[in-house]
Design an enzyme around this catalytic site. Structure first.
Site, short mmCIF file in Angstrom:
data_model
loop_
_atom_site.label_atom_id
_atom_site.label_comp_id
_atom_site.label_asym_id
_atom_site.label_seq_id
_atom_site.Cartn_x
_atom_site.Cartn_y
_atom_site.Cartn_z
N SER A 101 0.84 -1.19 0.00
CA SER A 101 0.00 0.00 0.00
C SER A 101 0.89 1.25 0.00
O SER A 101 1.69 1.43 -0.90
CB SER A 101 -0.98 -0.05 1.17
OG SER A 101 -2.03 0.87 1.01
N ASP A 241 -9.25 -5.60 -4.93
CA ASP A 241 -8.44 -4.62 -4.20
C ASP A 241 -9.00 -3.21 -4.34
O ASP A 241 -9.45 -2.81 -5.42
CB ASP A 241 -7.02 -4.65 -4.77
CG ASP A 241 -5.95 -4.23 -3.80
OD1 ASP A 241 -6.21 -3.31 -3.01
OD2 ASP A 241 -4.86 -4.82 -3.84
N HIS A 268 -7.19 -6.13 -0.65
CA HIS A 268 -6.02 -5.27 -0.46
C HIS A 268 -4.86 -5.94 0.25
O HIS A 268 -3.77 -5.38 0.32
CB HIS A 268 -6.46 -4.02 0.32
CG HIS A 268 -5.48 -2.89 0.29
ND1 HIS A 268 -4.93 -2.38 -0.86
CD2 HIS A 268 -4.93 -2.16 1.31
CE1 HIS A 268 -4.11 -1.39 -0.56
NE2 HIS A 268 -4.09 -1.24 0.74
#
Length: 291
Positions: A101, A241, A268
């Site tokens: 991320s 995601d 995610h």
């Protein structure tokens, strides 16, 4: 605790495993999410390598600075913290980076600023620009049940983000696009808990909720600089995601030496949702670039 000094503060780190293969440094998300949810990536040590986990300044076991000026929290701050860490550990001339991320965004920035010694970069579930993140979040939110979307919009307009109705609506989004596992894995719960205890970094740089990207990093982009990344790069994401394909596509389109993989049953956090597949894909990539 094991720490290194950085700008008068302390960066906490942990090393899992050892061996002849090049170490991999794990960059957590947020900013401000802490390392806890990345601990399962320590299984990459099974190849015979060290896995370095650390908490970026401002969160986890590193120094917290809740009263810092918002301008203190910069990309450069965390790029140089990482450079300081790998130099102190004596691995700066031969190591891999894996960022999840926000960590993938940071990994890309580091690859441009300090290419020497970097064997590879793995960018996991990351946007190439926050503008792309916001657009994808808007699209994914629009597909939520009408009552859920209404609750989100109503409480965001009123500023009542602590309301139980709002939090319940956020959980619907997260169960679709952040982590599809129920119950929530313990490492992820630990990360949420530490962010709730001190949300300074997350709220300042990202904004008040998962959809926003409206904090001080709202205009961040690396799209036009991506051709300058020379390290072999792996880009991965989940099929569900919140980092949707249009969010990470610039990495694949613009980095010269790149490959990608989508995990079909993940959102995610593929390293939690499909751990065996994640370790196989990332492990193979790291082994291919250990030389």
């Amino acid at each position: 605790m094991t720490t290194v000094a950085y700008r008068g503060h302390e960066t906490w780190y942990r090393v899992i495993g050892d061996g002849p293969r090049a170490p991999v440094v794990i960059l957590h998300g947020g900013p401000g999410a802490g390392h806890d949810y990345c601990v399962p990536m320590g299984a990459l040590a099974g190849d015979g390598r060290a896995v370095v986990l650390y908490d970026q300044l401002g969160c986890g076991n590193s120094t917290h600075l809740p009263d810092a000026d918002p301008g203190f929290w910069t990309v450069e701050l965390w790029v140089e913290e990482l450079a300081n860490l790998v130099r102190t550990l004596g691995i700066a001339d031969r190591f891999h980076l894996l960022g999840q991320s926000w960590g993938g965004m940071l990994a890309a920035e580091y690859a441009l600023a300090h290419p020497d010694g970097l064997l590879s970069v793995s960018i996991c579930d990351s946007p190439a620009a926050n503008e792309l993140w916001r657009a994808a979040a808007h699209r994914l939110r629009a597909a939520l049940p009408p009552d859920v979307l209404s609750a989100l919009e109503r409480h965001e307009a009123a500023g009542t983000l602590d309301a139980e109705e709002y939090q319940a609506a956020v959980r619907v989004y997260e169960q679709r696009h952040v982590c599809r596992l129920d119950p929530m894995p313990a490492p992820l719960a630990a990360t949420y808990a530490q962010m709730a205890a001190d949300p300074t970094v997350y709220h300042t740089t990202n904004g008040p909720h998962e959809f926003s990207a409206t904090g001080t990093f709202r205009d961040w982009t690396i799209v036009d600089r991506l051709p300058g990344i020379t390290a072999p790069t792996l880009v991965v994401a989940g099929a569900y995601d919140e980092a949707a394909p249009e969010v990470w596509a610039p990495f694949v389109e613009r980095i010269p030496d790149v490959r990608s993989h989508v995990f079909p049953n993940s959102s995610h956090l593929p390293h939690l949702e499909e751990p065996d597949a994640f370790l196989a894909v990332v492990g193979a990539f790291l082994r291919a670039h250990d030389a």
